[in-house]
Write a protein that holds these residues in place. Structure first.
Motif, mmCIF file in Angstrom:
data_model
loop_
_atom_site.group_PDB
_atom_site.id
_atom_site.type_symbol
_atom_site.label_atom_id
_atom_site.label_comp_id
_atom_site.label_asym_id
_atom_site.label_seq_id
_atom_site.Cartn_x
_atom_site.Cartn_y
_atom_site.Cartn_z
ATOM 1 N N ARG A 23 1.140 -1.213 -0.137
ATOM 2 C CA ARG A 23 -0.275 0.353 -0.290
ATOM 3 C C ARG A 23 0.403 0.941 -0.157
ATOM 4 N NH1 ARG A 23 -5.156 -0.810 1.103
ATOM 5 N NH2 ARG A 23 -5.877 0.952 2.056
ATOM 6 N N PRO A 24 0.473 2.475 -1.046
ATOM 7 C CA PRO A 24 1.259 3.642 -0.472
ATOM 8 C C PRO A 24 1.361 4.018 0.841
ATOM 9 C CG PRO A 24 -0.406 3.525 -2.033
ATOM 10 C CD PRO A 24 -1.183 2.486 -1.109
ATOM 11 N N SER A 25 1.034 3.878 1.699
ATOM 12 C CA SER A 25 0.864 4.427 2.866
ATOM 13 C C SER A 25 2.860 3.043 3.720
ATOM 14 C CB SER A 25 0.526 3.774 4.022
ATOM 15 O OG SER A 25 0.163 2.626 4.221
ATOM 16 N N ASP A 26 3.385 2.181 2.590
ATOM 17 C CA ASP A 26 4.397 1.355 3.459
ATOM 18 C C ASP A 26 5.557 2.374 2.978
ATOM 19 O OD1 ASP A 26 2.959 -0.388 4.479
ATOM 20 O OD2 ASP A 26 2.436 -1.356 2.705
ATOM 21 N N PHE A 27 5.722 3.330 1.895
ATOM 22 C CA PHE A 27 6.216 3.741 1.254
ATOM 23 C C PHE A 27 7.000 5.669 1.613
ATOM 24 C CE2 PHE A 27 5.320 1.293 -2.058
ATOM 25 C CZ PHE A 27 6.316 0.582 -2.471
ATOM 26 N N LYS A 28 6.215 5.745 3.301
ATOM 27 C CA LYS A 28 6.641 7.461 3.437
ATOM 28 C C LYS A 28 7.685 7.515 3.847
ATOM 29 C CE LYS A 28 1.790 7.836 5.589
ATOM 30 N NZ LYS A 28 1.275 8.096 6.645
ATOM 31 N N PRO A 29 8.242 8.938 3.109
ATOM 32 C CA PRO A 29 9.872 8.782 3.154
ATOM 33 C C PRO A 29 10.180 9.893 5.137
ATOM 34 C CG PRO A 29 8.431 10.906 1.985
ATOM 35 C CD PRO A 29 7.408 9.925 3.108
ATOM 36 N N PRO A 30 10.907 9.039 5.159
ATOM 37 C CA PRO A 30 12.116 9.546 6.469
ATOM 38 C C PRO A 30 11.198 10.712 6.406
ATOM 39 C CG PRO A 30 13.891 9.860 4.625
ATOM 40 C CD PRO A 30 12.597 8.575 3.981
ATOM 41 N N HIS A 31 11.359 11.295 7.596
ATOM 42 C CA HIS A 31 11.086 13.249 7.471
ATOM 43 C C HIS A 31 12.288 14.502 7.695
ATOM 44 C CE1 HIS A 31 10.041 16.713 9.636
ATOM 45 N NE2 HIS A 31 10.980 16.539 10.203
ATOM 46 N N GLN A 32 12.195 15.059 6.473
ATOM 47 C CA GLN A 32 13.677 15.639 6.102
ATOM 48 C C GLN A 32 13.141 17.191 6.957
ATOM 49 O OE1 GLN A 32 14.260 16.092 1.890
ATOM 50 N NE2 GLN A 32 14.801 13.732 2.195
ATOM 51 N N GLU A 33 14.393 17.339 7.749
ATOM 52 C CA GLU A 33 13.984 18.625 7.551
ATOM 53 C C GLU A 33 13.788 19.824 6.882
ATOM 54 O OE1 GLU A 33 14.199 19.518 11.197
ATOM 55 O OE2 GLU A 33 13.667 17.617 12.507
ATOM 56 N N LYS A 34 12.726 20.352 7.434
ATOM 57 C CA LYS A 34 13.017 22.113 6.536
ATOM 58 C C LYS A 34 14.030 23.130 6.526
ATOM 59 C CE LYS A 34 8.925 20.512 4.179
ATOM 60 N NZ LYS A 34 9.067 20.035 2.697
ATOM 61 N N ASN A 35 14.563 23.431 5.653
ATOM 62 C CA ASN A 35 15.583 25.172 5.874
ATOM 63 C C ASN A 35 15.080 26.358 6.210
ATOM 64 O OD1 ASN A 35 17.658 22.668 5.633
ATOM 65 N ND2 ASN A 35 17.316 23.425 2.933
ATOM 66 N N GLY A 36 14.021 26.269 6.051
ATOM 67 C CA GLY A 36 13.076 28.197 6.551
ATOM 68 C C GLY A 36 13.321 28.893 5.358
ATOM 69 N N SER A 37 12.455 29.935 5.466
ATOM 70 C CA SER A 37 12.689 30.743 4.164
ATOM 71 C C SER A 37 13.561 31.941 4.776
ATOM 72 C CB SER A 37 11.368 31.575 5.013
ATOM 73 O OG SER A 37 11.326 31.931 6.259
ATOM 74 N N THR A 38 14.617 32.087 6.145
ATOM 75 C CA THR A 38 15.802 32.846 6.115
ATOM 76 C C THR A 38 16.397 32.914 4.909
ATOM 77 O OG1 THR A 38 15.819 32.532 8.240
ATOM 78 C CG2 THR A 38 17.616 33.430 7.729
ATOM 79 N N GLY A 39 16.617 33.823 3.777
ATOM 80 C CA GLY A 39 17.676 33.784 3.345
ATOM 81 C C GLY A 39 17.105 32.916 1.614
ATOM 82 N N CYS A 40 15.546 33.311 1.485
ATOM 83 C CA CYS A 40 15.243 32.396 0.599
ATOM 84 C C CYS A 40 14.833 33.220 -0.173
ATOM 85 C CB CYS A 40 13.769 31.370 0.743
ATOM 86 S SG CYS A 40 12.811 31.232 -0.551
ATOM 87 N N PRO A 41 15.340 33.188 -1.713
ATOM 88 C CA PRO A 41 15.544 34.375 -3.149
ATOM 89 C C PRO A 41 13.969 34.446 -3.170
ATOM 90 C CG PRO A 41 16.464 32.120 -3.345
ATOM 91 C CD PRO A 41 16.705 32.102 -1.945
ATOM 92 N N PHE A 42 13.390 33.405 -3.025
ATOM 93 C CA PHE A 42 11.481 33.659 -3.301
ATOM 94 C C PHE A 42 10.615 34.231 -2.523
ATOM 95 C CE2 PHE A 42 11.981 29.575 -6.524
ATOM 96 C CZ PHE A 42 13.365 30.468 -7.505
ATOM 97 N N CYS A 43 11.273 34.844 -1.006
ATOM 98 C CA CYS A 43 10.614 35.014 -0.690
ATOM 99 C C CYS A 43 9.995 36.155 -0.613
ATOM 100 C CB CYS A 43 10.972 34.729 1.196
ATOM 101 S SG CYS A 43 10.408 33.581 1.213
#
Length: 338
Positions: A23-43
């Motif tokens: 089932r697709p739930s068996d493939f849930k990816p590991p949690h990845q930390e977000k870098n956040g918006s600091t310094g994001c050129p698109f913000c």
């Protein structure tokens, strides 16, 4: 036992590995930390860190390349292809080169760094697709360009180098081989059946029902019969249309709704996996093309390894019928409130 299935559009073969079905739930990816918006050129507030905008839907009275926008389109700072005066082709014996003339743009989908596409206000989601269409139509006037590829990469594994919600456009001076092969298939099917292949697929999927994940008056979403990946989903206009540029405002409203619904279900069913959302559309400047544009959602829930690269045959451990069932079991917030 395992089953080989052939996709009617690409004629590509896929192995549905039923003995190791998941089932697709068996493939849930590991949690990845977000870098956040600091310094994001698109913000907002960082507009000067991108090339000047070529399109923006913004608050009245705000100046270009300043805050106040809802959707903003800029040339890619690290463009794969760039505007040029001409397309030069050179033959070198067995080899051929072509000048890298084209366009590469980024559609920044909203000012909020952390707002995922299905969580946008519906009218905002429609504006994203209006930006897609407007840039598609503008660039399609350039006779040097032969194809316009619009796509969205979500997650690092899917190729997104920045977290801020965005999609991209690359216009090429040639027709990609994959598109040419699909066009040949559409043409041969028309000559045999006197009907559109994808129109017939839509009718067959509606009749079968087992792989349908959503529909409205203008679009059908379904897990294709020969899915390459778990929860792969195609979104197809129910009107026969050759190119994405033919999409009108009524359709864009319905397109925004079904894409939001589809991505929302995927996020809840599989834990916000990385994915690619890609447009398949007809080439530019060609008359009497037999084609039917559509979107393909390709979740990165299975690893493409040696067998796939060596043969072009994908192994999918989740039958599309099970994937569709899993997606249909998801209750979205708007459904709960209905």
């Amino acid at each position: 036992m395992p089953e080989l299935r052939q996709d009617p559009v690409s004629q590509r073969w896929v192995i549905i590995a039923t003995e190791r079905a998941k089932r697709p739930s068996d493939f849930k990816p590991p949690h990845q930390e977000k870098n956040g918006s600091t310094g994001c050129p698109f913000c907002p507030g960082h507009e000067k860190e991108t090339p000047p905008e070529v399109l923006a839907f913004r608050v009245a009275g705000t100046a270009p390349d300043t805050p106040g926008w809802r959707v903003r389109v800029v040339p890619n700072k690290f463009a794969a292809l760039a505007p040029g005066d001409d397309v030069a082709i050179e033959n070198r014996g067995l080899y051929r080169t072509m000048s890298g003339t084209g366009a590469h743009e980024v559609i920044i989908e909203g000012p909020d760094h952390n707002t995922f596409f299905p969580d946008m206000a519906p009218d905002h989601a429609v504006q994203v697709f209006k930006a897609w269409r407007q840039r598609y139509l503008q660039l399609s006037r350039d006779k040097k360009l032969q194809y316009i590829q619009l796509f969205k990469n979500h997650g690092r594994t899917a190729g997104a180098s920045l977290e801020h919600p965005h999609s991209q456009l690359i216009a090429t001076p040639l027709v990609p081989v994959t598109v040419s092969q699909e066009m040949d298939r559409f043409k041969s099917y028309w000559q045999e059946q006197e009907s559109c292949l994808l129109c017939d697929v839509v009718e067959a999927e509606l009749e079968a029902g087992a792989r349908v994940t959503g529909f409205n008056s203008e679009f059908l979403a379904f897990c294709p019969f020969a899915s390459r990946f778990p929860m792969e989903t195609w979104i197809v206009p129910r009107r026969h249309q050759t190119g994405f540029g033919d999409c009108d405002d009524v359709q864009l409203k319905q397109l925004g709704a079904i894409v939001q619904e589809t991505l929302g279900r995927l996020k809840k069913a599989a834990g916000d996996p990385p994915f690619n959302l890609v447009l398949h559309t007809a080439p530019l400047h060609q008359d009497d093309v037999i084609y039917h544009w559509h979107l393909e959602l390709l979740p990165r829930l299975a690893i493409v390894a040696g067998f796939e690269w060596g043969t072009g045959i994908y192994i999918n451990p989740t039958p599309p019928e099970i994937a569709a069932q899993s997606l249909n079991e998801i209750k979205l917030d708007q459904e709960a409130l209905a």
